[in-house]
Design a protein around this motif. Structure first.
Motif, mmCIF file in Angstrom:
data_model
loop_
_atom_site.group_PDB
_atom_site.id
_atom_site.type_symbol
_atom_site.label_atom_id
_atom_site.label_comp_id
_atom_site.label_asym_id
_atom_site.label_seq_id
_atom_site.Cartn_x
_atom_site.Cartn_y
_atom_site.Cartn_z
ATOM 1 N N ASP A 37 0.823 -1.197 0.000
ATOM 2 C CA ASP A 37 0.000 0.000 0.000
ATOM 3 C C ASP A 37 0.865 1.258 0.000
ATOM 4 O O ASP A 37 1.973 1.272 0.556
ATOM 5 C CB ASP A 37 -0.914 0.007 1.221
ATOM 6 N N SER A 39 0.506 3.852 1.673
ATOM 7 C CA SER A 39 0.663 4.451 2.995
ATOM 8 C C SER A 39 1.888 3.940 3.736
ATOM 9 O O SER A 39 2.327 4.556 4.716
ATOM 10 C CB SER A 39 -0.591 4.191 3.843
ATOM 11 N N ILE A 121 -5.330 6.350 0.753
ATOM 12 C CA ILE A 121 -4.388 6.894 -0.214
ATOM 13 C C ILE A 121 -5.005 6.954 -1.606
ATOM 14 O O ILE A 121 -4.870 7.941 -2.322
ATOM 15 C CB ILE A 121 -3.106 6.048 -0.228
#
Length: 257
Positions: A37, A39, A121
């Protein structure tokens, strides 16, 4: 001196072994649900790739002994291993995109697409964000990271080191994965679409019977409540179907017999 030279030789072989495995593990981790991910910091992703390499390299040592002792050209090795790692990562990532698409379809069908649309995100409706978060949590609880290590070991039997897979087979596999992802997304979101169709038909009938009634203002709370209620009731079943499909892919990613 002979013992020291032998020790240096063994160290070099171990480094080559881990480097070869890392070239395939790093792209897969970069696209893996949860680990890949946006993030997560790049350092965390790098650490995850190194940990996956350390776990799988000792098991792959006997299979890669010939390659380690006589390594292919570095540029070709980086190209082939990175490409295969990306292939694995994209195949797994398609399931996360299917969950996001299902959430977007469900939210659009129930007029909830604008609620918390920028959560996370990657901008997506709240339904999609909840489904993705729940899917990743469920997958990790069921040991998806362990299955990834098993899948990495399996890929070396399907795709030997420094050998690119056949382009036609990869293209056919990619089309099949994209079609399967969209099919899974529409399957998961089908109840919401059906409810939306029935809702709009009902509003149309009411509007024809009572033109003076503002059916949109009356019906909007109904479809919103119905969408949230369906998510509450069907959410666990949607995640169960999704995790079963992901598990089937992890067990047989390239459709071999």
């Amino acid at each position: 001196m002979m013992a020291l030279a032998e020790l240096f030789g063994m160290t070099g072989q171990l480094l080559w072994l881990h480097f070869i495995v890392f070239l395939r593990a790093a792209p897969a981790i970069s696209l893996f649900p949860g680990f890949g991910d946006g993030s997560l910091p790049a350092r965390v992703k790098l650490m995850m790739a190194l940990m996956l390499t350390v776990v799988t390299a000792p098991i792959l040592g006997p299979d890669l002994a010939q390659t380690v002792s006589d390594p292919p050209p570095l540029a070709w090795l980086v190209l082939t291993e990175t490409g295969i790692g990306l292939l694995i990562g994209i195949g797994i990532r398609m399931f996360l995109l299917a969950l996001q698409t299902a959430g977007s379809i469900a939210a659009q069908a129930t007029s909830l697409s604008q609620i918390l649309g920028n959560a996370g995100i990657e901008p997506m409706p709240a339904m999609g964000y909840l489904l993705v978060l729940g899917g990743i949590a469920l997958a990790m609880m069921l040991g998806l990271h362990v299955r990834l290590a098993e899948l990495m070991i399996l890929t070396y039997r399907l795709f030997p080191v420094a050998e690119l897979p056949e382009a036609g087979a990869v293209a056919s596999w990619g089309v099949k994965q994209v079609a399967g992802a969209f099919g899974l997304a529409f399957t998961l979101a089908a109840p919401f679409v059906i409810v939306s169709v029935l809702y709009n038909l009902t509003l149309g009938i009411i509007n024809r019977a009572m033109p003076q009634l503002m059916v949109v203002f009356v019906g909007a709370p109904v479809i919103t409540g119905a969408g949230l209620g369906l998510l509450l009731v069907l959410g666990p079943s949607m995640l169960r179907l999704w995790i079963e499909a992901l598990g089937a892919f992890m067990a047989n990613p390239f459709g071999g017999g």
